[in-house]
Design a protein around this motif. Structure first.
Motif, PDB file in Angstrom:
ATOM      1  N   ASP A  22      -2.462  -3.560  16.362  1.00 38.70           N
ATOM      2  CA  ASP A  22      -1.439  -3.278  17.368  1.00 38.70           C
ATOM      3  C   ASP A  22      -0.026  -3.330  16.804  1.00 38.70           C
ATOM      4  O   ASP A  22       0.942  -3.318  17.577  1.00 38.70           O
ATOM      5  N   GLU A  23       0.109  -3.387  15.488  1.00 38.46           N
ATOM      6  CA  GLU A  23       1.442  -3.414  14.874  1.00 38.46           C
ATOM      7  C   GLU A  23       1.868  -1.976  14.542  1.00 38.46           C
ATOM      8  O   GLU A  23       1.296  -1.340  13.658  1.00 38.46           O
ATOM      9  N   PRO A  24       2.868  -1.433  15.251  1.00 39.46           N
ATOM     10  CA  PRO A  24       3.243  -0.021  15.049  1.00 39.46           C
ATOM     11  C   PRO A  24       3.738   0.286  13.640  1.00 39.46           C
ATOM     12  O   PRO A  24       3.531   1.388  13.136  1.00 39.46           O
ATOM     13  N   ARG A  25       4.398  -0.680  12.988  1.00 39.62           N
ATOM     14  CA  ARG A  25       4.943  -0.404  11.651  1.00 39.62           C
ATOM     15  C   ARG A  25       3.840  -0.050  10.660  1.00 39.62           C
ATOM     16  O   ARG A  25       4.042   0.774   9.765  1.00 39.62           O
ATOM     17  N   PHE A  26       2.670  -0.667  10.822  1.00 41.97           N
ATOM     18  CA  PHE A  26       1.593  -0.425   9.869  1.00 41.97           C
ATOM     19  C   PHE A  26       1.038   0.999  10.033  1.00 41.97           C
ATOM     20  O   PHE A  26       0.694   1.669   9.049  1.00 41.97           O
ATOM     21  N   HIS A  27       0.960   1.465  11.262  1.00 34.41           N
ATOM     22  CA  HIS A  27       0.543   2.850  11.503  1.00 34.41           C
ATOM     23  C   HIS A  27       1.602   3.817  10.980  1.00 34.41           C
ATOM     24  O   HIS A  27       1.276   4.891  10.459  1.00 34.41           O
ATOM     25  N   LEU A  28       2.858   3.425  11.113  1.00 37.33           N
ATOM     26  CA  LEU A  28       3.960   4.253  10.615  1.00 37.33           C
ATOM     27  C   LEU A  28       3.872   4.390   9.098  1.00 37.33           C
ATOM     28  O   LEU A  28       3.981   5.495   8.553  1.00 37.33           O
ATOM     29  N   HIS A  29       3.660   3.263   8.401  1.00 37.08           N
ATOM     30  CA  HIS A  29       3.533   3.304   6.942  1.00 37.08           C
ATOM     31  C   HIS A  29       2.337   4.168   6.524  1.00 37.08           C
ATOM     32  O   HIS A  29       2.412   4.943   5.564  1.00 37.08           O
ATOM     33  N   PHE A  30       1.236   4.025   7.249  1.00 39.53           N
ATOM     34  CA  PHE A  30       0.044   4.815   6.954  1.00 39.53           C
ATOM     35  C   PHE A  30       0.353   6.310   7.131  1.00 39.53           C
ATOM     36  O   PHE A  30      -0.044   7.154   6.307  1.00 39.53           O
ATOM     37  N   GLY A  31       1.091   6.630   8.180  1.00 36.40           N
ATOM     38  CA  GLY A  31       1.475   8.023   8.411  1.00 36.40           C
ATOM     39  C   GLY A  31       2.338   8.574   7.289  1.00 36.40           C
ATOM     40  O   GLY A  31       2.156   9.713   6.849  1.00 36.40           O
ATOM     41  N   PHE A  32       3.310   7.783   6.805  1.00 37.94           N
ATOM     42  CA  PHE A  32       4.156   8.233   5.698  1.00 37.94           C
ATOM     43  C   PHE A  32       3.313   8.546   4.453  1.00 37.94           C
ATOM     44  O   PHE A  32       3.550   9.534   3.753  1.00 37.94           O
TER      45      PHE A  32
ATOM     46  N   MET B 286      -5.304  -0.333   1.101  1.00 39.56           N
ATOM     47  CA  MET B 286      -4.484  -1.461   1.555  1.00 39.56           C
ATOM     48  C   MET B 286      -3.806  -1.165   2.893  1.00 39.56           C
ATOM     49  O   MET B 286      -3.713  -2.038   3.763  1.00 39.56           O
ATOM     50  N   LEU B 287      -3.337   0.048   3.034  1.00 39.45           N
ATOM     51  CA  LEU B 287      -2.724   0.428   4.306  1.00 39.45           C
ATOM     52  C   LEU B 287      -3.731   0.334   5.454  1.00 39.45           C
ATOM     53  O   LEU B 287      -3.404  -0.144   6.552  1.00 39.45           O
ATOM     54  N   GLN B 288      -4.943   0.791   5.201  1.00 44.64           N
ATOM     55  CA  GLN B 288      -5.978   0.721   6.236  1.00 44.64           C
ATOM     56  C   GLN B 288      -6.394  -0.718   6.511  1.00 44.64           C
ATOM     57  O   GLN B 288      -6.671  -1.076   7.666  1.00 44.64           O
TER      58      GLN B 288
ATOM     59  N   GLY C  86       0.823  -1.207   0.000  1.00 43.25           N
ATOM     60  CA  GLY C  86       0.000   0.000   0.000  1.00 43.25           C
ATOM     61  C   GLY C  86       0.852   1.250   0.000  1.00 43.25           C
ATOM     62  O   GLY C  86       0.559   2.214  -0.726  1.00 43.25           O
ATOM     63  N   LEU C  87       1.931   1.254   0.786  1.00 43.31           N
ATOM     64  CA  LEU C  87       2.812   2.420   0.814  1.00 43.31           C
ATOM     65  C   LEU C  87       3.512   2.591  -0.531  1.00 43.31           C
ATOM     66  O   LEU C  87       3.607   3.720  -1.043  1.00 43.31           O
ATOM     67  N   ALA C  88       3.953   1.476  -1.111  1.00 44.40           N
ATOM     68  CA  ALA C  88       4.612   1.554  -2.414  1.00 44.40           C
ATOM     69  C   ALA C  88       3.656   2.074  -3.483  1.00 44.40           C
ATOM     70  O   ALA C  88       4.028   2.899  -4.324  1.00 44.40           O
ATOM     71  N   ARG C  89       2.421   1.598  -3.456  1.00 41.54           N
ATOM     72  CA  ARG C  89       1.419   2.053  -4.420  1.00 41.54           C
ATOM     73  C   ARG C  89       1.131   3.549  -4.245  1.00 41.54           C
ATOM     74  O   ARG C  89       1.020   4.280  -5.216  1.00 41.54           O
ATOM     75  N   GLN C  90       1.031   3.957  -2.997  1.00 38.32           N
ATOM     76  CA  GLN C  90       0.731   5.368  -2.746  1.00 38.32           C
ATOM     77  C   GLN C  90       1.877   6.252  -3.233  1.00 38.32           C
ATOM     78  O   GLN C  90       1.651   7.270  -3.874  1.00 38.32           O
ATOM     79  N   ILE C  91       3.112   5.862  -2.951  1.00 36.52           N
ATOM     80  CA  ILE C  91       4.258   6.668  -3.361  1.00 36.52           C
ATOM     81  C   ILE C  91       4.402   6.685  -4.880  1.00 36.52           C
ATOM     82  O   ILE C  91       4.645   7.740  -5.486  1.00 36.52           O
ATOM     83  N   SER C  92       4.215   5.568  -5.505  1.00 39.35           N
ATOM     84  CA  SER C  92       4.378   5.505  -6.964  1.00 39.35           C
ATOM     85  C   SER C  92       3.290   6.274  -7.692  1.00 39.35           C
ATOM     86  O   SER C  92       3.432   6.598  -8.872  1.00 39.35           O
ATOM     87  N   GLY C  93       2.215   6.615  -6.983  1.00 38.01           N
ATOM     88  CA  GLY C  93       1.137   7.382  -7.597  1.00 38.01           C
ATOM     89  C   GLY C  93       1.379   8.871  -7.603  1.00 38.01           C
ATOM     90  O   GLY C  93       0.530   9.630  -8.053  1.00 38.01           O
ATOM     91  N   GLY C  94       2.542   9.334  -7.109  1.00 36.32           N
ATOM     92  CA  GLY C  94       2.847  10.766  -7.086  1.00 36.32           C
ATOM     93  C   GLY C  94       2.343  11.406  -5.809  1.00 36.32           C
ATOM     94  O   GLY C  94       1.987  10.732  -4.832  1.00 36.32           O
ATOM     95  N   ALA C  95       2.309  12.743  -5.832  1.00 40.71           N
ATOM     96  CA  ALA C  95       1.973  13.490  -4.615  1.00 40.71           C
ATOM     97  C   ALA C  95       0.568  13.168  -4.119  1.00 40.71           C
ATOM     98  O   ALA C  95       0.318  13.088  -2.923  1.00 40.71           O
ATOM     99  N   SER C  96      -0.377  12.956  -5.046  1.00 47.05           N
ATOM    100  CA  SER C  96      -1.749  12.668  -4.629  1.00 47.05           C
ATOM    101  C   SER C  96      -1.953  11.206  -4.274  1.00 47.05           C
ATOM    102  O   SER C  96      -2.918  10.851  -3.618  1.00 47.05           O
ATOM    103  N   GLY C  97      -1.000  10.356  -4.691  1.00 45.70           N
ATOM    104  CA  GLY C  97      -1.044   8.948  -4.332  1.00 45.70           C
ATOM    105  C   GLY C  97      -2.109   8.177  -5.078  1.00 45.70           C
ATOM    106  O   GLY C  97      -2.760   8.661  -5.997  1.00 45.70           O
ATOM    107  N   ASN C  98      -2.281   6.909  -4.699  1.00 40.82           N
ATOM    108  CA  ASN C  98      -3.310   6.037  -5.244  1.00 40.82           C
ATOM    109  C   ASN C  98      -4.298   5.705  -4.144  1.00 40.82           C
ATOM    110  O   ASN C  98      -3.901   5.318  -3.034  1.00 40.82           O
ATOM    111  N   SER C  99      -5.572   5.833  -4.408  1.00 39.59           N
ATOM    112  CA  SER C  99      -6.568   5.546  -3.382  1.00 39.59           C
ATOM    113  C   SER C  99      -6.512   4.098  -2.934  1.00 39.59           C
ATOM    114  O   SER C  99      -6.737   3.796  -1.759  1.00 39.59           O
ATOM    115  N   ASP C 100      -6.205   3.165  -3.869  1.00 35.69           N
ATOM    116  CA  ASP C 100      -6.136   1.760  -3.465  1.00 35.69           C
ATOM    117  C   ASP C 100      -4.955   1.522  -2.528  1.00 35.69           C
ATOM    118  O   ASP C 100      -4.983   0.620  -1.691  1.00 35.69           O
TER     119      ASP C 100
END
Length: 592
Positions: free
Chosen positions: A75-85, A65-67, A47-61
């Protein structure tokens, strides 16, 4: 797919992401997602890779996936971290901060989660909160002092220059061989008006590397505050030739040179729309462009940019909370005994008008006297007072009363460090209006000056300039109007409580600076000289939005910005009605 193969793919995908190859990372992860659409870790990285590769506005999908990854393993902190990025890249800074905060809470507060949170807070204008996190990290990991430096940067970003300098100097004691880190110290010295010390750092670096953006900005800033506007322009133009897309250089150039080259204007107009650019850079550029178009007479474009700048990172103003804070300060004042020692410096003048009401100009005129020094906006007592008024007066009064005998001499020593041997100091911290009476308890001889100005013009001027988050009302016209009403109420209630506040009318001073200036000086117990009004006599630099402005001749005409932009202001009639009860003219000076 076997577990070792899966783990290898995830490791390789993360490595690609770190290399900036988000599209390749997403492609590598596709087989994992196809094999198991409930693999939370794969979903989060994909999900993070898809969002980044979609440019500044990202990809909704990508966000979906991140959500989903978070819903599978909340309770996995890394997933919240990726969502934050991902949210951060989209410019949704409030949501990103919430995600980073959740990651830090779940993970326990290591650099892996606290650093992104602190940086997001700093980028959003919450430098004080970021500095607290950096301080926490420094206590945990003091080696190298890197978190001290970051703390200094964060405090610098919100104007806490004295504490920022202390952090940077502590860092440099640990890392004396880092000349690249000296720039921030030099900038802080400029803010504290210690120009000779700043020049000793900046000038050798600039001679060696004139195209370095950070060094060029420091050199240009020093030239600006020393009144060398031609040098400021030439420094910035040379650096922009080598760095045409540098937001900091563009912002500094456009802010101070309204006949800027069209190519620089075009680049800046493009950059303000880039959500990947740090919020502070986008705001600085937006305000600079808005003022430039205002100067050119393109009011519609200017107003859109002023509005855009304020909407990039709206702060939010809680009028009830601010009213409560003042009520507690007033109640605390009634319970405290004043210090019995003699204040040093004995003569202290505090200008407590709202921002953009002419206080910087008056400060520069007062400080034209040989025995008077400007402290800028020091505010050293505010942390003690604001901590005390977090509670009801009955609870906080005994503790603050016990501190008063210590605060009076220690605050005096701090003033002396900035003011050298001058007999009189002038401070212009707007937030002192909340605690004017408490200052008088520490320094009984303190005098206060409130400069009234047409509230419509003050409101507009605040809205059209960039303020740190401590001015929580500054990004919304209705909030500014609410604050100005509260400010006027605070002045009157302090006067009713017995605090001696001289009130002067800015418009009267504009029309007859010599007569009004003499009256203000008389009310403050100072000797007036009409030569203090001459720009060349106002050599003491005062922090304001335009270093050149307070050295310019005093303008006799009103700006009338509200009238100029009235047709573009939503709810202009309601705003004017809200401010109608304010005194727009009145006696030249009065004291309570």
């Amino acid at each position: 797919m076997s577990a070792p193969d899966r783990d290898t793919i995830l490791d390789n995908a993360l490595a690609l992401l770190q290399q900036g190859k988000a599209g390749q990372a997403a492609k590598l992860l596709e087989p994992l997602i196809e094999a198991n659409s409930e693999d939370a870790e794969a979903l989060s990285i994909f999900g993070l890779a898809r969002q980044i590769s979609g440019g500044a506005s990202g990809n909704s999908d990508g966000l979906v996936m991140l959500q989903k990854a978070i819903s599978l393993e909340p309770d996995e902190p890394r997933f919240h971290l990726h969502f934050g990025f991902a949210l951060q890249r989209m410019g949704r800074m409030g949501d990103a901060i919430a995600a980073f905060s959740q990651a830090a809470r779940l993970e326990g507060g290591s650099p892996a989660t606290l650093l992104p949170l602190a940086q997001a807070l700093q980028d959003s204008g919450y430098g004080a909160e970021a500095a607290a996190l950096y301080d926490q990290l420094h206590q945990q990991h003091p080696e190298g002092g890197e978190f001290l430096y970051r703390k200094g940067e964060a405090l610098h970003s919100v104007g806490d220059f004295q504490n920022a300098l202390a952090a940077i100097e502590a860092y440099m004691e640990m890392q004396p061989d880092r000349p690249d880190k000296k720039i921030l110290k030099a900038d802080l010295l400029i803010h504290l008006m210690r120009y000779e010390q700043a020049g000793a750092i900046i000038n050798p670096l600039y001679r060696q590397s004139p195209d370095n953006p950070d060094i060029a900005l420091a050199a240009a800033n020093l030239a600006l505050w020393q009144g060398r506007l031609d040098d400021n322009r030439s420094i910035l133009e040379q650096a922009l030739k080598a760095n045409p897309n540098h937001a900091g250089l563009l912002g500094a150039y456009l802010q101070n040179h309204q006949n800027a080259d069209d190519s620089h204007i075009t680049i800046a107009a493009h950059l303000v729309q880039q959500t990947a650019l740090p919020l502070t850079d986008r705001q600085t550029l937006s305000f600079a462009l808005a003022h430039l178009f205002d100067h050119k007479g393109d009011l519609e474009r200017a107003w859109k940019l002023f509005t855009h700048a304020n909407q990039i990172s709206p702060i939010g103003f809680d009028l009830d909370a601010e009213q409560t804070r003042f009520d507690r300060a007033l109640a605390l004042y009634e319970k405290l005994d004043a210090a019995t020692g003699k204040s040093d410096p004995e003569e202290q003048i505090y200008i407590i008008g709202p921002p953009r009401s002419g206080g910087s100009l008056l400060q520069s005129i007062l400080c034209a006297a040989d025995d008077t020094a400007s402290l800028g906006e020091r505010g050293a007592l505010l942390p003690y007072f604001f901590r005390a008024i977090e509670f009801e007066a009955d609870k906080s009064a005994p503790e603050l009363q016990a501190l008063i005998p210590q605060l009076q001499p220690s605050d005096g020593r701090g003033m002396r460090r900035l003011a050298k041997t001058e007999a009189c100091i002038v401070d212009k911290t707007p937030h002192h209006v909340y605690v004017a009476g408490l200052i008088q308890k520490i320094h009984p001889s303190a005098k206060f000056l409130h400069l009234r100005r047409d509230p419509r013009e003050v409101m507009m001027s605040i809205y059209c300039h960039h303020f740190p988050t401590t001015f929580s009302y500054a990004t919304d016209l209705n909030s500014i109007a609410d604050y100005l009403a509260l400010h006027e109420q605070m002045i009157l209630r302090w006067q009713d409580a017995g605090v001696n506040i001289t009130i002067a009318q800015y418009e009267n001073f504009q029309q007859d600076p010599e007569q009004e200036g003499a009256e203000i000086f008389t009310q403050l117990g100072r000797k007036f000289d009409k030569n203090y009004l001459a720009p060349e006599k106002r050599g003491t630099m005062v922090r304001t939005f335009s270093a050149a402005k307070i050295r310019a001749p005093i303008q006799t005409g009103a700006t009338m910005r509200f009238a100029k932009y009235r047709d573009f202001i939503e709810g202009a009639d309601a705003l004017e009605e809200k401010l109608e009860h304010f005194p727009k003219s009145g006696p030249s000076t009065s004291s309570g």
